[in-house]
Design an enzyme around this catalytic site. Structure first.
Site, PDB file in Angstrom:
ATOM      1  N   SER A  32      33.514  12.067  45.153  1.00  0.00           N
ATOM      2  CA  SER A  32      34.214  10.794  45.097  1.00  0.00           C
ATOM      3  C   SER A  32      33.232   9.718  44.682  1.00  0.00           C
ATOM      4  CB  SER A  32      34.795  10.474  46.465  1.00  0.00           C
ATOM      5  OG  SER A  32      35.029   9.091  46.593  1.00  0.00           O
ATOM      6  N   ARG A  81      70.416  22.911   9.927  1.00  0.00           N
ATOM      7  CA  ARG A  81      69.096  22.403  10.296  1.00  0.00           C
ATOM      8  C   ARG A  81      69.304  21.017  10.862  1.00  0.00           C
ATOM      9  NH1 ARG A  81      64.659  22.206   6.174  1.00  0.00           N
ATOM     10  NH2 ARG A  81      66.296  23.297   5.009  1.00  0.00           N
ATOM     11  N   ARG A 128      48.313  34.469  18.437  1.00  0.00           N
ATOM     12  CA  ARG A 128      46.948  34.327  18.962  1.00  0.00           C
ATOM     13  C   ARG A 128      46.963  33.618  20.317  1.00  0.00           C
ATOM     14  NH1 ARG A 128      42.895  36.061  20.591  1.00  0.00           N
ATOM     15  NH2 ARG A 128      41.053  34.733  20.752  1.00  0.00           N
ATOM     16  N   ASN A 166      36.574  17.240  46.649  1.00  0.00           N
ATOM     17  CA  ASN A 166      38.008  17.351  46.408  1.00  0.00           C
ATOM     18  C   ASN A 166      38.391  18.667  45.739  1.00  0.00           C
ATOM     19  OD1 ASN A 166      38.606  14.788  47.372  1.00  0.00           O
ATOM     20  ND2 ASN A 166      37.944  13.877  45.444  1.00  0.00           N
ATOM     21  N   LYS A 218      32.932  13.722  50.282  1.00  0.00           N
ATOM     22  CA  LYS A 218      34.141  14.356  49.777  1.00  0.00           C
ATOM     23  C   LYS A 218      33.871  15.468  48.762  1.00  0.00           C
ATOM     24  CE  LYS A 218      38.051  13.691  49.718  1.00  0.00           C
ATOM     25  NZ  LYS A 218      38.912  12.619  49.301  1.00  0.00           N
ATOM     26  N   ARG A 263      57.405  39.562  23.147  1.00  0.00           N
ATOM     27  CA  ARG A 263      56.581  39.524  21.938  1.00  0.00           C
ATOM     28  C   ARG A 263      57.311  40.010  20.692  1.00  0.00           C
ATOM     29  NH1 ARG A 263      51.291  40.664  24.744  1.00  0.00           N
ATOM     30  NH2 ARG A 263      49.918  38.952  24.084  1.00  0.00           N
TER      31      ARG A 263
END
Lengths: 442, 442, 442, 442
Positions: C276, C315, C123, C284, C282, C187
Site C-alpha cells: 500500500s 449483413r 492461436r 493485498n 499491507k 474448435r
C-alpha cells in the site's frame, strides 16, 4: 403458476414485498387501466368532446368494473396488447352502447398501458421511499450508537487501519441520501401520462389533444408528458436505473454484513433465521444473501430496459414487450431489497469485542499508518515511513508489538484517538444528523 | 399473482409455453423434489444403508404425497431454502416416524433442489428440442420451396446482390443445426444429480457416498456428477448459454421477418394477428416482435447465471438465490421463443412479386457486382470494377438501366442465373436435406 | 493511446497477457488479413480461376507486405470496414497491376475480416488452453499435496462441516476439466473460414465457390464453414460464452483465495505483491482481485456478442461493429484471467494451522452434523438431530465442547476421520489423477 | 497496441472521439494525478500542515513533471495501483528530498486516482454536453424545416397513421433535452474530490481533514464529497447510467435513420460514406450502424459499473479494477455516439417524395384511423369504426381508394390536415423552440 420466484408460494417469503406484489397483479393492472380510461372519459366530457352523461357513465363504471384477467388471454395473445380485449370486455360490462361507444376515445393501447404503469409506479415509488427512509433510520441508529465502536477498516479484505462501526454503517447509508435526492428529481420528470394516439400525433383527439392530456395528467396526479413518449423511453430507463442502483446499494450493505458474520470474524449478529437442514449449529446470514442475489438480478432487468431504449420508429413491439418482461420483476426486486435491508438494519447487532479484536492484534500492525504519521512530526516523512516499515518487519519476525518497538526507538511518540480513528466518529454522527434532518417524504 | 408476464393471465397467451410453464410451477417443483427424496431413500435401502421397509415407504409416499406450497412459505422465508419445511411436511404426511426418520438421510438442501431442477430440465430440454426440430422442419420447407425465389440480399439495409428466399430461410436455420449438436454434447455433461451433503464431502453418507450418488443417478435417469457441484456452477451457465443463444437465434429470424413485413417492403405475410385498437388496417407482426423481446430478456437472465459462476466457498446463498430468480424465467423465455418461431416458420408466406421487385429496380444496380465479375472475364478486374462504377453513376444520373448500358459498351457480355444467385439455391436445398437427414431426437 | 486498460502502459502489468496482446494489435490484424488474401489467391490460382503467376505474386507479397495501420484510418472511418483501404494499399505495394488485379477476387470485406479473426483465435485458444492446463496442474498439485489438510467448509460464510484444502482446490479445478472438453468440442465447429461474398451466395466466385472455400480452409488450417455465416453469429457467441465462463471460473478461485487471505482468517498466503502507498504492513491479494474484476468485465463483453446474435438481414453493420468493440477485449480479459490464475495456483500456500483453527473451535460445533449421523446409528435420526441440536445449544450457553457433551450423554459414540472428512481426500486425489491423465493438448 | 477498437489506428476513424481520446491516454491520466498531488500539497501548505516552500515546490513540479507511463508498468502490476510508482517517480523528478517528502501527504492511492478521474470527467462531460447541444441544434433544424413534411408513422414497421418528418426528428431530440436536465443535476453531486485516506477516515490528515478536502475541492473546481466514497460508488454508477442512456438515445435515431435509408424505402439520405469493396452501387448507412453498435457496448460497460456498486468493506480491489476496465471505454463510446449523432443530424436529408409515397398509397388505408374519427362525428364511434373497417376490406379486395369509398358511402365527410397530422407540426416546432430557448451550457 410460478414462472417467477416472486409469484411462487414457496419462495415469496424470501423474495416478495407484499405491498408491491399487490400492485403488480393482473387485477391491479386491470384496475389501473380502467382508472385511466375512466379519467380520460371524464376529461373529454368536461371539455365537451364526448357527451357528459357518457363520460360520467364510463367514469363510474371504471371504478366499479370487475374484469376477469383470463378473459383477456386469448385476444392479448393475438393482438400483442391487452387493450382491445379490455375495451371490449369493459364495453360489455358498461352495457349502454350509447355511452360505451365513447370509451377509449382517440386513445391507443400504449397510452393506456403506459399511463396505468405510471399510476402504479407513483405508488410503488412511495413504498420504496418509505422503505428507504426506514433503512436510513436503521443505519442512523447504528451510526450514532456505534460512532466510537472501534473496528478495523479493511481493504482487499486486509486490516487497513482503525475505523468505527458507526462510520461503516454511515458509509452504507450516505449514498442512499443521495439516492433520495435522485428520486425527488426524477419524480416530476418521469411520472407522467401518455396520451398521443396511434401515431404519436394525437390526431384522433382533435385540436384539443394537449388540453385533454393536461386534464388527464391533473385528474390522475401525474405530470403532463408534453409530446409523445411511445418511442422515447428515457423515463423508463431512468426509473430502471434508480431501482437497480437502489438494489445495488443495499447489496453493498449485504456483502459487508455477510463478511462480518463469517465464522472466525463474528463482528455482527443478525438474530434468528437460516437454519440448515443438516447442520444444527448453523445460523446462515440469509437476508444479506438475498440482498446479494437481488442486486445482480435487478441490474440485469434494468439492462433489458436500456437495450429497449432504441425502439424502431413510432412504436416497436419488440422493445415494448421487452419492457413488459423485465419491468415488474425489477420493481419487485428493488422493492424487496430496500424493505429487507431496512429489516436487517434494525436487527443488526455489532459485536464490539469481536470487532475490536482486530485492533488488539498482538503485533499492532494495524496502527502502522498512524505511527508513520505520528513519527513524521519528528522526521522527514519518507524516513518515518521507512522506519515504521522496518519496525513492522521486526514485529512480524519477532512477534513483538509495533507500539513497543516504536516506544523503544522513538520514546515519547504517542497515538491519540484522532490519530487512530480520524473522522470516523464525526462522519458517523454527521450521517445520523443528516438522516434526522431529512424533510418528510411524500 | 403476476410479478412476471409468464405468470400473468393477461399476458400468458403472448409469452408462455404451456408445457414448460407446467414444469415450473410450485407443485411441479415440489413433486420433483419429492421424487428425488423418494429415489434417494430407495437407493439407500437397496444398499442396506437404511431399512428396506422405510425406503419402500418413503419411495411410495414420495409419489403420492401432495404438499401445499403455501405450507412452505414461512419457513422458506426464514431458512432461505425450502427443504427443511418440505421434509417436515413430508414427514408429517408419511406418518410412520420409524420410516420417516430415514427421509433425506445424509443429504443437504442443495442436493435435493439442484437434482430436482435437473430432473425438470431433462424434460424441458426435450420440449425445447422438439420445438427446435419443428422450427427446423418449417424452415426446411421454406428453404426447399423457395430455393429459387429471387430476392435481394441486403447489407446495412441496402440492396446488396441477388439471393433467394430459400437461402435466407436456410440462413435462419443453419445455426440451429449446430445448436442441436451443442445440445447433444451438453446433455450428458450437464443433466446430472447433485449429492454431496452439507460440505460437499458427502460425509453423512458414509463410505458409500459415491455408490449412493451413482445409484441415484441411475434411478433418476441423470448422469453421475462425480464430485460436488454446490459451488461449481459451470453446468448451469452452460445450460443458460444454450438457452439464451437459442432465443437469440430465433430473434434473428424474427428481426428479418419484421423487416420483410414492413409496409412498403411487403416481402412476407404472416397470416392473421395483431389488430390495432384504433387502426382498422393494421396487421402487426406481433410474433416476430415477441421473438425480438424474448432474446434480450433471455440474455439478461443468462447474464445473471454467469455472474453467479463465482460463488464464495462451498455454498453461497447469494449466488444460488440469484440463480433461482433468473433460471426459470430463462427456460420459459427460451422455450417460448423456440415454439413461437416454429409457428412462425409454418405460417410465413413469402410474397414473390414483392421480393422480386428489388431485382427489377429500373436502374438494375443490384446486379452491379455480378456485372463487374462478368466483365472481369474480358479485362483486368480493377478496370472492370471501374467501368461498372462509371456505368452505375451514369444509370443514376440518366435513369437508364445498368444492363442496357453494359450491353451498349460491352456487347456480348451476359449474366447467367449462376452469376446472379450463386450458391443460394444449392445452399437452400442442402439445408433442407440436412434437416431431413437429422437423426431422430429423444 | 489507452482508451482501454489493456492498451495502457500504466496498467498492462496488471491486466494484459503479452502473447495475446500481440495477437490483437493493428499490425497482427493486418498481417492476418493479408495472409487470408494471400491464401485465397493461391487457392484460386491452383483451381485455375486466376493466373498462377498472379496468385504466386499475391501470395508472396502477402507474407512480405508491411502496411501502416494509420494509412487505413481515414478510409475505414468512411467505409466502416478496413478492407477497401487495405486492398488498395496492398495493391500499391504489390506494384504489378497485372497481378494485383486478382487480389481479393470475388471476396467481400467480411470474408476477410472474419477469417482473419478466426486465424488469430486459433492461436489465442492454444494460448488459453496452455494456461488452462498450467492452472489445472497447479491445482492438481495443491489437491494432491493437501488432500488431507483439514479445513472448514463454509456455507454462507459460516463453518459448515470439515473438509480438506485439497478438496477445495479440486473444486476450483473440476469445472475447468469440463471446460477443456467444451473447448475440444467447439474448435472444429467454430474455427472456420468465411467465404461467401457480398450477398452470402458466393456468386462472384462462380460455380467453384464451395471448392475455393474448402481450399482456403485447408490452406489456413481452419474448418470449412459450409454456408455463409455473415449473419449467423452463433460461433462468435459460442466462443464468447466459453471465454466468459473461463474467466468466471477463475474468479471463483479468486474469490475463495481473497476470502482465505482475509486478516483474521489467514488460511492462505500468496507471496509478495500489493504493497500500500500508506500502509507499510499491507500485503493485498491483488491477483485474486484482478480475477474478480476480469470476470464481470468478460461477461459484459460476451453479453454484447449475444445481443449481436440477431443481426438484420444478410449483413448488419451495427451488430458486426458491436462485435468489433467487445471481442478482442473479451479475449484479452479471459486470457489474462487464465494466465493469472495459473500463476496464483503456483504461488498459493495454504496455512494449515490457520485452516485447522476452525475445526479446533473450543465449542466443537463444526462437527455437529458428523455427530448427528454418528448418533443416528443408535437412535432414530430425528431424535439424533434433536439431541445434537440441544447439545449445541448447551455448548453455546456454557462454553463446553460439543464432543465432551456427546461423550457425557452418549458414551461410546465416536467420530472417525471418514465421518468428518467424507470423500474430501478421495475427491482431491481423483481430481489430481484426472489432470495427470489429460491427453496432451494441441 | 490495440486491444480496443478505440486505440486502434485502423478503427479510430470509425469509433474514436479525438478530444475524449486525448483525455484518456496514459499521459493525460498521469498529468491529472500529478495535478491532484500538486493541489493537495498547495492546500496543505496554505493550511500550515506542510512547509509552504515544499508545497510550492511540489505544486510547481506537478505542472512541469513529465513521467513516462512505461516506468510505472512493473510496479503497478505488482501493487495493483499506479500511485506508489508514480509517487516514487515524481519524487525522483522533484529531486529535493526535503520538499518531496511532503508529497502525497496523508493520502491514499484511491484518493488520487478517483479525484484525477473526476477532473477528467468534468472536461469529458463538457465535451459531451457540447456535442449533445450540437445534436439538438441539428435536430431542431430538421424539426423546424420539416414540421409539415408528411410521412407515415410506423408501428411494428407498419404504416400506422400520418405524421411529419419534423415530428419524428423532434421525437429523437425530446429525451435529449431531459438528458441535459439530468446532466445539470448530476454534475454537482458527482464531480467531487476523493480525500479520505487509507481507511476512509482521513486519520493521516489530522483534525484538518475536512478543511483539506474542502480546499482541494475548491482548488480543483470539484465538489466536496463529504465522507469517503472509496466504497460508495453511486456517483460512478450515475455517471455510467447517464452515458449509457445518452448512447442509447442516439441509437434510437440511428435505428430510425437506418430504416429510413433502406433500399425500397429511401426516405432519408446521409451523404457520402460506406462504399462496398465489391458492390459499386452501395452507399451504406455506416454512421447509423456505428450508433447502433455503440449503444449496447456502452450499456454493457455501464452494467459492469453497476455490478461494482457493492464492493466489499472499505476498499475492494476487484470492484475497483472492474471500474478501470470499463469506465474509459464507456466514456469513449458515449462521447463518440453523441458526436457522430450530431454529424448525422447535420447531414441527414429527408426525401419528401419518398416519405410521402406511403401516404399516397393507392388504397389510402393509412387514413383509416382519421376517417373513423371523422365519421364518428356523424354516428356512434363503434359504428364508425365498423364502417371504416368494412371499407378497408373492400379497398383491399377491389383496389379502390379508401377516400373514394368513404365519399361514396358518406358524402360530405372530409379529412382536414389536422385530422391527418394532429399535433405533429406543433410538436416539431415546440421542440425547435425549446432548443432555441436552452440556456447556454458551461
Amino acid at each position: 403458476m410460478s414462472g417467477s420466484a416472486f409469484d411462487s408460494a414457496i419462495y415469496r417469503g424470501l423474495f416478495t414485498h407484499p405491498d408491491l406484489a399487490r400492485l403488480f397483479t393482473d387485477s391491479a393492472e386491470i384496475r389501473a387501466m380502467l382508472l385511466v380510461e375512466g379519467a380520460l372519459a371524464q376529461v373529454q366530457g368536461r371539455l365537451g368532446l364526448i357527451p357528459e352523461t357518457a363520460a360520467a357513465a364510463i367514469h363510474r363504471a371504471a371504478m366499479e368494473a370487475s374484469i376477469d384477467p383470463a378473459a383477456l388471454t386469448a385476444e392479448t395473445g393475438r393482438n400483442g396488447v391487452p387493450i382491445p380485449a379490455l375495451v371490449a370486455a369493459f364495453r360489455a360490462e358498461i352495457g349502454a352502447p350509447e355511452h360505451a361507444q365513447f370509451l377509449h376515445w382517440g386513445a391507443t393501447s400504449q397510452d393506456i398501458v403506459d399511463t396505468a404503469l405510471m399510476l402504479r409506479m407513483r405508488r410503488a415509488l412511495e413504498i420504496m421511499e418509505t422503505d428507504c427512509r426506514r433503512l436510513l433510520k436503521g443505519l442512523a441508529a447504528l451510526a450514532r450508537d456505534h460512532a466510537e465502536t472501534p473496528m478495523a477498516a479493511r481493504t482487499y479484505g486486509q486490516y487497513a487501519a482503525p475505523s468505527t462501526f458507526g462510520a461503516v454503517a454511515a458509509g452504507w447509508g450516505a449514498p442512499l441520501l443521495r439516492h433520495l435526492d435522485r428520486l425527488a428529481e426524477l419524480r416530476p420528470r418521469v411520472l407522467c401520462v401518455s396520451l398521443s394516439g396511434a401515431a404519436g400525433t394525437g390526431s384522433a383527439f382533435g385540436p384539443d389533444a394537449p388540453a385533454i392530456r393536461a386534464g388527464l395528467a391533473e385528474a390522475l396526479g401525474l405530470s403532463d408528458s408534453g409530446a409523445s413518449w411511445h418511442a422515447a423511453r428515457d423515463r423508463i430507463v431512468e426509473l430502471g436505473g434508480w431501482m437497480a442502483a437502489a438494489a445495488g446499494l443495499t447489496a453493498k450493505m449485504g456483502r459487508d454484513m455477510e463478511r462480518l458474520c463469517q465464522s472466525g470474524i463474528g463482528g455482527l449478529r443478525l438474530g434468528a433465521g437460516g437454519g440448515s437442514s443438516t447442520m444444527p449449529q448453523k445460523q446462515n446470514p440469509v437476508g444479506p444473501s438475498v440482498l446479494m442475489a437481488l442486486a445482480p438480478y435487478a441490474a440485469a432487468q434494468a439492462q433489458v430496459l436500456t437495450a429497449a431504449l432504441s425502439p424502431a420508429e413510432q412504436r416497436d413491439g419488440g422493445a415494448w414487450f421487452a419492457e413488459w418482461l423485465s419491468f415488474s420483476p425489477l420493481v419487485l426486486a428493488a422493492g424487496r431489497a430496500l424493505a429487507l435491508a431496512a429489516e436487517l438494519s434494525e436487527i443488526a447487532e455489532p459485536v464490539p469485542e469481536a470487532l475490536a479484536a482486530a485492533l488488539d492484534d498482538p503485533l499492532g500492525l494495524i496502527d502502522a499508518e498512524a505511527w508513520s504519521f505520528a513519527l513524521a512530526e519528528r522526521m522527514p516523512r519518507q524516513e518515518a515511513q521507512g522506519a515504521v516499515k522496518d519496525l513492522c518487519r521486526e514485529a512480524q519476525a519477532t512477534g513483538a508489538n509495533l507500539s513497543d518497538l516504536v516506544a523503544r526507538d522513538h520514546p515519547g511518540v504517542a497515538l491519540s484517538p484522532a490519530n487512530r480513528f480520524g473522522q470516523a466518529p464525526a462522519d458517523a454522527r454527521a450521517f445520523a444528523e443528516a438522516v434526522d434532518a431529512l424533510p418528510a417524504g411524500r
